[in-house]
Design an enzyme around this catalytic site. Sequence first.
Site, PDB file in Angstrom:
ATOM      1  N   HIS A  60     -68.592  -6.213   9.675  1.00  0.00           N
ATOM      2  CA  HIS A  60     -68.961  -4.886   9.154  1.00  0.00           C
ATOM      3  C   HIS A  60     -70.108  -4.227   9.947  1.00  0.00           C
ATOM      4  CE1 HIS A  60     -66.693  -5.722   5.445  1.00  0.00           C
ATOM      5  NE2 HIS A  60     -67.326  -6.870   5.344  1.00  0.00           N
ATOM      6  N   ASP A  61     -71.249  -4.925  10.035  1.00  0.00           N
ATOM      7  CA  ASP A  61     -72.480  -4.288  10.524  1.00  0.00           C
ATOM      8  C   ASP A  61     -72.473  -4.030  12.023  1.00  0.00           C
ATOM      9  OD1 ASP A  61     -74.622  -6.042   8.137  1.00  0.00           O
ATOM     10  OD2 ASP A  61     -73.467  -4.191   7.972  1.00  0.00           O
TER      11      ASP A  61
END
Length: 321
Positions: free
Chosen positions: A251-252
């Site tokens: 995600h990040d």
Amino acid sequence: MHRILIDTDPGVDDALAILLAMKSPELQVEAITTVSGNVHVEQATQNLLTILSLLELTEYPIVAKGEAQPLVKPLVMAEHVHGEDGLGNISKLRNPDGSPRYPLANCEISTISGVDLILETVDRFPDELVVVALGPLTNISRAIQKDAECMQRLRSIVLMGGVFSEYGNVTTTAEFNVFVDPHAAHEVFNSGMPVHIAPLDVTHQVRLTSERLDAEIEGRSDKISCFLKESTQPCMEFYREHVGFYGLHIHDALPIGMLTHPGFFESVEAYVQVETEGNLTSGMTVADLRRDRHNSVPNASVCIKVDADAFLDHFFERVLS
Ligand code: RIB
Ligand code: CA
């Protein structure tokens, strides 16, 4: 070149994002602030030092510890996904001589708060600094509360959070970062500053599978390769059991790519709101993402598509460089 401050709750995917950012020549990482989210901010700050130690830096970004508790809601964490220590329990690993396999960097933690470091860094680089927010938005919203005028000099904020056209990953309707602190997200989305969002809708398009990771690090014994393997293992087991594939979503890492390689991504302008009170829907992000369907003035750019293969190739090329 982008001057950035990373706000983070490491967190396995945060660690991958920080490694990618620190190895991206397009970015100058001026500062990193920690916040409670995946794990408590005390542990998140220790984890940041572990991550920085992997890079064998001669000089470090300024590091400061941020907020321990969300603005209003009680803290909810995610050790069941990221491991007790938030980094796949690698802090328990020892060398044959008993020393930690992954030691902390000898990097000073600033005596000022994370919130004050955000304000100070905006002040140092007015209209230039970009905040990359990878956890709950508590620190950012506290900085707005403390000095809204200063925060108006922020060039933009690029954040991982929210979900629009899919289910949430904490509740049916909410993504973790916004769920943990919906009041903070509400403040950020209504701050008037330029907001770029990488929601689950786009982060779910990139799957780092165990098979791909093994292929990429085969025959390598460098620290980062070992870290990639060992820190992601518990998370990948969780995904195999509960998400349906043996791997994880990075995600990040996507907000980092949105800054360095915008050509990999596609976004739409939208008016984004956050539910802060609902019993079933607290932390839900609400927006009409259909193009040119604006019944209100857009307050954010929402990333909806990524060239997943190109981004994953780029990720490994950079992180293993
Ligand atoms: O929903 C995913 C987000 O929540 C990521 O930032 C992950 O690190 C967790 O903080
Ligand atoms: Ca995170």
